[in-house]
Design a protein around this motif. Sequence first.
Motif: not given
Lengths: 250, 250, 250, 250
Positions: B109-111, B197-203
Amino acid sequence: MAEHAVLNNPRSAHFERIRQLRHQVWQANMDLERHHLVTFTWGNVSAIDRESGLVVIKPSGVAYSELSAENMVVVDLEGNVVEGSLKPSSDTATHLVLYRAYPEIGGVVHTHSSHATSWAQAGKPIPALGTTHADYFYGDIPCTRALSNEEIKDDYEYNTGKVIVETIGDNEATAIPGIIVKEHGPFSWGKDAAQAVHNAVVMEVVADMALQTLQINSNVDHINQALLDKHYLRKHGANAYYGQSSSNKK
Amino acid sequence: MAEHAVLNNPRSAHFERIRQLRHQVWQANMDLERHHLVTFTWGNVSAIDRESGLVVIKPSGVAYSELSAENMVVVDLEGNVVEGSLKPSSDTATHLVLYRAYPEIGGVVHTHSSHATSWAQAGKPIPALGTTHADYFYGDIPCTRALSNEEIKDDYEYNTGKVIVETIGDNEATAIPGIIVKEHGPFSWGKDAAQAVHNAVVMEVVADMALQTLQINSNVDHINQALLDKHYLRKHGANAYYGQSSSNKK
Amino acid sequence: MAEHAVLNNPRSAHFERIRQLRHQVWQANMDLERHHLVTFTWGNVSAIDRESGLVVIKPSGVAYSELSAENMVVVDLEGNVVEGSLKPSSDTATHLVLYRAYPEIGGVVHTHSSHATSWAQAGKPIPALGTTHADYFYGDIPCTRALSNEEIKDDYEYNTGKVIVETIGDNEATAIPGIIVKEHGPFSWGKDAAQAVHNAVVMEVVADMALQTLQINSNVDHINQALLDKHYLRKHGANAYYGQSSSNKK
Amino acid sequence: MAEHAVLNNPRSAHFERIRQLRHQVWQANMDLERHHLVTFTWGNVSAIDRESGLVVIKPSGVAYSELSAENMVVVDLEGNVVEGSLKPSSDTATHLVLYRAYPEIGGVVHTHSSHATSWAQAGKPIPALGTTHADYFYGDIPCTRALSNEEIKDDYEYNTGKVIVETIGDNEATAIPGIIVKEHGPFSWGKDAAQAVHNAVVMEVVADMALQTLQINSNVDHINQALLDKHYLRKHGANAYYGQSSSNKK
């Protein structure tokens, strides 16, 4: 109300273009609210039909829930109302200065969005600190000087437009499609109303992140020039490769 | 478009796996928006089918409302489009470097999510300050060095992947399943698209709290190593006891 | 699973009380999400039936969308599961220490809510700075000491409860119905599950405002003691006059 | 309950005005929640019928979801309940002091909104830093002194009103239609309940932006007096030109 021949013939191309522009400007005003850029009526969008020189703009002080394509106001480039029963936005004169100064722009937005307005109140340009900024703005988003007391007292909204043009100077307006007016708030623009709104959203996002960035690291540098070039140019200009066509994606 | 035999036979297991992966990647992209990690089109998710070496990724610059399982793009590990009429994400080359470097990851994922991107702009790792962080990241979330002008000018997206791999070095990628790229933003990964995605939310959550923590106490220490061990290991690895099974819960 | 006679007879008063408690605890868990206190599964609520000594608590690691009154887990005060096919929250041992130490409390909440967790990570009590705080918490919301490596390695969740009790000391638990555990996050409690959630919301709000207050004025004083007394006592105790009855309003 | 003749005759003009006022006050209370100014029941709106001297106000401690035009409470200017079965807001005495002191105001609001309350806790006036502020408040939004222990112990809510009036002093209350009470939170007012809510929203927005502004530039100046005059007067007073009529737009 000034007469304007192009609006009298429903079969004319002008008539149809203005009808579409009303819809686009109404939609763009509603998008300001959808993107949480406005409180109450504190924002306005306009767009211009370059062929006729007519500008469609939000009426002044009308709640977003009561806006429609029909109650958008049509003015000419001198600010005369040529169609519509409501008064145009009190910021109309500012929009018109921008349309006259920059033939390449087709839409203008003004808001009091929280983060961008805070930078305006602080009297500081929004620094280009990362690629999010560089994807849309080719450098810092400038902050105008304060208006003089004379500029405030007479023709205030006109002079707001003039100080924006003075600040942009000889730069191309589309490379940095927005500005913050000191002690006031952000203005943005684009090829049409939708792109002007898009840039207003970007300004708000990068204004938010710029403050957070400074809070984490008060000595942060501006983005590397090569990275600014890369990101701006991969989305804009002849060699753009972002999105589904080679044209400038909004 | 490159030919790829596995996609020609609707009855093959490959065909069905890719069909499911398209759906997972579409769903994961939509989840980015649901978790408020993206503005406009500023995010992308991919996932890999390790058996065929095919990667499913979001098309470039398409609005989330127009995404579907059908318009996800399928590329091979060299970046050739093997299925799909749209251009893949402009960040595809970065994703592919990560899949090639880390056989254990299945989704990327990249955001440009606000808080994590602010740490990236500040050029600082997101420090491990509490158990929320320790539940998912076994130490600070590193920040890459800046890319050189040469790395930016040619093969920029490929070099973005290379600097991520250079920063992770000999560490296991799954112990700290995310990174911030200096002046740019966060990348995260996981066993599949959903976990990435889960890890992107956590970050994003821990980036927000880390700044607040420093504002309350600028001299705060890193989390106690024993507490980091405890929380990371109660969710991950052989002796995990969080959730409803002994496996690593996302 | 331990046997527990009270749950075997559908006509018993115990049976009906536990059935209602399941519903209250499920509702209270859902309220955590409604009040934006949780990301993913990072929060849990329990409540106790004092007569039977049974505690109803959220299962571990189950998404809020999949929770129901039926899948809440029933444990006794020693932590034995007496009803339910899922594992109870990994924080169950902490909840049980609190129920054993404070006979006056009926519900316990743990979250990783953003602002309160940031104070926990900073290792600082949330100072009582205004009447919003004083309406619910009769003084600063304390922060525990860090757990020792030994306390972390064995019986970690039990020791988390012990350090909470150690911090509260001889004070009445209901006068300050919440605490932050250093490097971890907030716990709150109340006469029942709903009131414990209510206090969790208040902690998050006052944690947010306390940081803002310090940012505006880093030399701010604690709230005047007379004002603390006034606000706390107008909502709590024998002479309360807030709300529609003389009882303690949640 | 005190008798009040005007409420006994359903055909009287008084009766109808109070009926409409109940609806307006209920709507205004609901608007507080819609604008995210309240948590739980922490806010109240009232409005006055100047002819009869009756005030309609929210009942104390009732959830917003349970409010209706019917359960609003009617009190006289001495605080006697003249209609309604519920207790009026615990802040009623504060509202009544304001109605008695300022004949020009018709509605009063009190909230614990996050940003304005943080300024109140910090004990600092909200500085006038830009045109958003100047459009509604003709100068800094003042902060009261702290109440003395005696003022807190007896007639606390009445004394809260008195310290507001003491702070405003000889100024016209409508030029700066709001204040923050030290260690407590914001009060605002207007010609009616809706305008008082409108001003409460503005206070929260400008309180948020004022803190951000100081974080960007700790040496920021107050807004230029000429600009303050321009913006306040283009919306208020005889020469107003914002909105669709020459009257003061809310």
